[in-house]
Design an enzyme around this catalytic site. Structure first.
Site, PDB file in Angstrom:
ATOM      1  N   SER A 142     -42.789   3.619   8.454  1.00 35.97           N
ATOM      2  CA  SER A 142     -43.583   4.629   7.770  1.00 35.97           C
ATOM      3  C   SER A 142     -43.116   4.753   6.333  1.00 35.97           C
ATOM      4  CB  SER A 142     -43.455   5.987   8.460  1.00 35.97           C
ATOM      5  OG  SER A 142     -44.020   7.022   7.663  1.00 35.97           O
ATOM      6  N   TYR A 156     -38.836  12.894  11.721  1.00 38.51           N
ATOM      7  CA  TYR A 156     -39.678  11.690  11.700  1.00 38.51           C
ATOM      8  C   TYR A 156     -39.147  10.675  10.698  1.00 38.51           C
ATOM      9  CZ  TYR A 156     -43.882   8.796  11.291  1.00 38.51           C
ATOM     10  OH  TYR A 156     -44.762   7.742  11.269  1.00 38.51           O
TER      11      TYR A 156
END
Length: 247
Positions: A142, A156
């Site tokens: 990501s 995250y």
């Protein structure tokens, strides 16, 4: 249509929707047979498999929860059993748990690490037992690993940053076996969880240099390149498909 992956056998985790589905379909269009895993949505995974078969490729759906390491290993072994070997592993399955630090529960931590970190490690460990020279492992990370611009992303971002270390270390370790390991960092991408017409999409898209979201196919194209013969000398690398989000 095929382009360089003829006869290859691939496993895509979390392949029922969004980026995972786009990757599975692109690998198939380039010539690969594909096993795709899903946790719950067997119907949507079946639709992806049907489209792959319509291309003339083999497709198998395996229901597997990436939070369960035994299920991850079983899915890898099933893929190798179905196709006789495994050439490409795409560690795509992920979980997205965000929120203020003081509100994140221990279960959020455990589930995030289990799916986003442990599962790629376990899947890679299982996959190399079935891979010969020329094998490919591709992790999906990501852009938040490199630029966490919003509050609430500590958990995250941490989990996706771990994939950088995993990718580099495995690239070094598996290089002598001619197995490459690379990482793709998608940026804002039009997915079920983050639609390009969502309430915050305009602001998020403006953070990129190009000013808009990616299509899942843009990410899939990078994965297909890394899986193909032209990427044979590329390993331990991170490819940002983020429209310039991190520059």
């Amino acid at each position: 249509m095929s382009s360089g992956l003829e006869g290859k056998r691939a496993l895509v985790t979390g392949g029922s929707r969004s980026i995972g589905a786009a990757v599975a379909l692109r690998l198939a269009s380039d010539g690969a047979d594909v096993v795709l895993t899903c946790r719950e949505d067997v119907g949507r995974a079946g639709e992806v498999a049907t489209r792959i078969r319509e291309m003339g490729r083999r497709a198998v759906v395996v229901r597997a929860d990436s939070a369960d390491p035994a299920a991850v290993v079983a899915a890898v072994d099933r893929a190798a059993e179905e196709f006789g070997r495994l050439d490409i592993l795409v560690n795509n399955a992920g979980t997205f748990r965000v929120g203020p630090l003081e509100e994140l529960a221990l279960d959020d931590f455990e589930q995030t690490v289990a799916v986003n970190v442990r599962a790629p490690f376990v899947a890679s460990q299982a996959a190399v037992r079935h891979m010969a020279a020329g094998g490919r492992i591709i992790n999906i990370g990501s852009n938040m690993a490199e630029r966490a611009v919003f509050p609430g992303f500590a958990l995250y971002s941490m989990s996706k940053t771990a994939l950088i270390g995993l990718t580099k270390a495995l690239g070094r370790e598996l290089g002598p076996r001619a197995i490459t390991v690379n990482l793709v960092h998608p940026g804002p991408t039009d997915t079920d969880a983050n639609p390009a017409d969502g309430p915050a999409a305009k602001e998020i898209g403006a953070l990129t240099a190009l000013g808009h979201y990616a299509d899942p196919g843009d990410v899939a194209a990078a994965v297909a390149f890394l899986a193909g013969p032209e990427a044979r000398y590329l390993t331990g690398a991170t490819v940002n498909v983020d429209g310039g989000f991190t520059i």
